[in-house]
Structures are given as structure tokens and as C-alpha cells.
Design a protein around this motif. Structure first.
Motif, PDB file in Angstrom:
ATOM      1  N   ILE A 132       0.842  -1.205   0.000  1.00 42.94           N
ATOM      2  CA  ILE A 132       0.000   0.000   0.000  1.00 42.94           C
ATOM      3  C   ILE A 132       0.873   1.250   0.000  1.00 42.94           C
ATOM      4  CG2 ILE A 132      -1.643   1.359   1.363  1.00 42.94           C
ATOM      5  CD1 ILE A 132      -2.965  -1.259   2.192  1.00 42.94           C
ATOM      6  N   VAL A 133       1.928   1.246   0.805  1.00 40.89           N
ATOM      7  CA  VAL A 133       2.857   2.384   0.838  1.00 40.89           C
ATOM      8  C   VAL A 133       3.441   2.629  -0.546  1.00 40.89           C
ATOM      9  CG1 VAL A 133       5.060   3.220   1.741  1.00 40.89           C
ATOM     10  CG2 VAL A 133       3.434   2.103   3.280  1.00 40.89           C
ATOM     11  N   LYS A 134       3.898   1.559  -1.177  1.00 39.60           N
ATOM     12  CA  LYS A 134       4.491   1.686  -2.511  1.00 39.60           C
ATOM     13  C   LYS A 134       3.463   2.177  -3.521  1.00 39.60           C
ATOM     14  CE  LYS A 134       6.993  -0.901  -6.070  1.00 39.60           C
ATOM     15  NZ  LYS A 134       7.552  -2.223  -6.489  1.00 39.60           N
ATOM     16  N   TYR A 135       2.254   1.641  -3.456  1.00 30.59           N
ATOM     17  CA  TYR A 135       1.237   1.997  -4.437  1.00 30.59           C
ATOM     18  C   TYR A 135       0.857   3.469  -4.342  1.00 30.59           C
ATOM     19  CZ  TYR A 135      -2.335   1.091  -7.881  1.00 30.59           C
ATOM     20  OH  TYR A 135      -3.053   1.099  -9.045  1.00 30.59           O
ATOM     21  N   LEU A 136       0.660   3.945  -3.112  1.00 30.04           N
ATOM     22  CA  LEU A 136       0.265   5.341  -2.960  1.00 30.04           C
ATOM     23  C   LEU A 136       1.424   6.296  -3.239  1.00 30.04           C
ATOM     24  CD1 LEU A 136      -2.266   5.371   0.000  1.00 30.04           C
ATOM     25  CD2 LEU A 136      -2.695   5.638  -2.429  1.00 30.04           C
ATOM     26  N   SER A 137       2.641   5.849  -2.997  1.00 28.56           N
ATOM     27  CA  SER A 137       3.801   6.671  -3.370  1.00 28.56           C
ATOM     28  C   SER A 137       3.875   6.817  -4.880  1.00 28.56           C
ATOM     29  CB  SER A 137       5.092   6.037  -2.836  1.00 28.56           C
ATOM     30  OG  SER A 137       5.072   5.968  -1.425  1.00 28.56           O
TER      31      SER A 137
END
Length: 325
Positions: A132-137
């Protein structure tokens, strides 16, 4: 029951929890920052994107603190991008309300946008979910790329649907895609389900933007967007692109280039708006919306198991097509 009520029905308590957490994220004790955040909090919209995240989580499992923090993170990221967009577009209004840069100034608006972005990253970190962190970044990068592509397109003499779709896929559609992906991720969906959810979100987002663009050809103070406002900001949208490419002459294309260069006047915009309506631009855009609508229904038929969620998502896509603002 109206469409919005149908959408909210299976996630009413989840949505209430989201609103509380989101409002808390916009609280601050500093005077000027507190005032600016309060201004943003008061102009909250219908929460269409958070509702989509919650629905997708419910479809593939359950909502959780991971879902809620991801939803707050995405909504803050989206809000920050709007604050910055208003500065770039020199816009004094958004959806009938004064923009942050209009109430304060550009410097304050940029800094408030930065604060919102940092707060978004904080809530995404609370998920403890690297995907999720990677996707939203990546979403933040994509939104910025979309804005830059839109600005660079001003110098491009080509008036094409391909460029139009490239821009909206990196802006509006990317947000809806992210909603569906992180909702599914937060509920532990499988890779195939996550990929399908992302496609659904992108199709939904394209449909949403086409409907939004159609509004530009009809005057409505309700949405804070007078006729031809997109053209006044240098944007050529799907209806006028189709009309120009199917029946435009050299004089009308010259006006379109003036739109891209932001040298067009209100009378010339009115000519292009009327030309678009008379040459099937609105009907063509509505037909394209119908194609994306069908793709969205395909996802619901294959990946949505529960009647209550199916009813809610059907209402969601109907609302996107039928909304008046």
C-alpha cells in the motif's frame, strides 16, 4: 432510496469512522494553518473515493484500520493535489467554493498542500503494509506526471483523443484505480482480484472524467464551473476534440490552438462550445462513457459476490454517469 444512499448502505459505519479519522488529520493548533485546514474540512465533498475504497475492501474481505488509514492517506494526497492544481491553474473556485489560494495566497496554498501531502504519507505509514505504501507513493508521482503532461500538451499542435486519454489516465483514472487497488489490498485479495479491481477503477475514473468534461459545455453555478471554463484554462476535452477531428475547419482549429495557448477570449470559447454541441461532441462523449460503463459492469458480474455490494457498486457507476455535479 436514492443512488448515494444505495452506495453508502453497506458501509455506513465504516464511512462514519473514516470521516472522524479524516477530520482529525486536518486538526492543528497553529492559527493560520488551522484556519486553512478548517477551510478545507468545510468543503468536503461526497467522499466518492473513500467510499470506493471501503466498498472494495468489503467486497474482498473486511475493512480494518489498514483500510481506514489507507483511505485517509489517499484522500489527503488527492486533496493536496487539488490545492496545488488550483495554484497552477490560477483558479479562484473549486466546486462553487473559494479555493485556498483565493482565500489566502499562492504561498500559503503551496505550503498547506505540502502539509497535507506529508500527513497523507504519515497515515499510509500507519498501515504497515509495504504494498500500500508503494502503491500510494507511485500514485503521487503519477498525478504529478499527469499535470506536467497536461501542461506540456499546450505546445503540442496535435489535437488527439490519445493525448486526452493519456492525461486523464494519469490524473482522475489513476485515483479511482488506486482506490480499488488499496481497498482490495487492505482486505487481503489475491493478485488476480487486485489487478481486476484496478482495471475497474481505471474504467470508472475515465467515465467520471468524461462526465465532468461534459459539464463544461453547460453553465452551472452549482459546480462552480461556468461554460467553457476548461477551455479558458487551456484544456481541450473529449467533446470538442471529436467535433474538431470529425468536422472542424481551419478557422475552428485556429481557435483550438488559441485555447491551448490560453489566448482565446470568451466570445471565441462560445463559438467552440456551440460548434461542439452542433457537431455531435456531447453525444460522442456520452457514447464513450457507455463503453466504459459496460466494462465496469463486467467486473461486477465476475468479481462481486454479495448482493448488497453488487447493488452498491451498480449504484456507484450509475451515479457517475447520471450525476449533475
Amino acid at each position: 432510496m436514492d443512488l448515494l444512499s444505495l452506495i453508502k448502505h453497506p458501509i455506513e459505519s465504516d464511512l462514519s469512522d473514516f470521516i472522524k479519522l479524516f477530520d482529525q488529520s486536518l486538526m492543528h493548533t497553529d492559527g493560520l494553518l488551522s484556519q486553512a485546514l478548517e477551510h478545507i474540512r468545510k468543503r468536503a465533498g461526497k467522499r466518492m473515493r473513500p467510499m470506493l475504497i471501503l466498498l472494495m475492501a468489503r467486497n474482498f474481505g473486511q475493512t480494518s484500520s489498514v483500510t481506514q488509514n489507507a483511505a485517509v492517506g489517499l484522500e489527503l494526497l488527492h486533496t493536496a493535489s487539488l490545492v496545488h492544481d488550483d495554484v497552477v491553474d490560477e483558479s479562484g473556485e473549486r466546486r462553487g467554493q473559494a479555493s485556498v489560494n483565493a482565500v489566502y495566497n499562492n504561498k500559503v496554498a503551496v505550503l498547506v498542500g505540502d502539509y497535507l501531502l506529508s500527513t497523507a504519507l504519515l497515515h499510509v505509514a500507519y498501515t504497515d503494509n509495504n504494498r500500500i505504501v508503494k502503491y500510494l507513493s507511485e500514485l503521487g508521482r503519477t498525478l504529478a506526471q499527469g499535470e506536467i503532461l497536461q501542461l506540456s500538451n499546450i505546445q503540442n499542435l496535435d489535437i488527439s483523443e490519445d493525448i486526452y486519454y493519456r492525461v486523464i489516465r494519469q490524473k482522475t483514472a489513476a485515483l479511482f484505480e488506486a482506490c480499488c487497488v488499496i481497498g482490495a489490498l487492505s482486505a487481503g485479495a489475491g493478485d488476480e482480484e487486485i489487478e481486476a479491481a484496478g482495471r475497474f477503477g481505471q474504467n470508472l475514473g475515465v467515465m467520471f472524467q468524461i462526465r465532468d468534461d461534459i459539464f463544461d459545455y453547460y453553465d452551472s453555478r452549482e459546480i462552480g464551473k461556468p461554460t467553457g471554463n476548461d477551455m479558458a484554462e487551456g484544456k481541450l476535452t473529449l467533446p470538442v476534440i471529436y467535433a474538431l477531428n470529425s468536422g472542424g475547419n481551419d478557422a475552428l482549429r485556429a481557435l483550438a490552438y488559441k485555447v491551448k495557448q490560453r489566448t482565446v477570449n470568451p466570445e471565441e470559447i462560445a463559438v467552440l462550445v456551440e460548434f461542439t454541441k452542433e457537431h455531435g461532441g456531447i453525444e460522442y462523449a456520452e457514447k464513450k462513457m457507455g463503453e466504459f460503463h459496460t466494462l465496469c459492469l463486467d467486473f461486477i458480474g465476475k468479481y462481486v459476490k454479495y448482493d448488497v455490494i453488487r447493488q452498491s457498486l451498480n449504484a456507484y457507476i450509475d451515479y457517475v454517469v447520471k450525476r449533475s455535479m
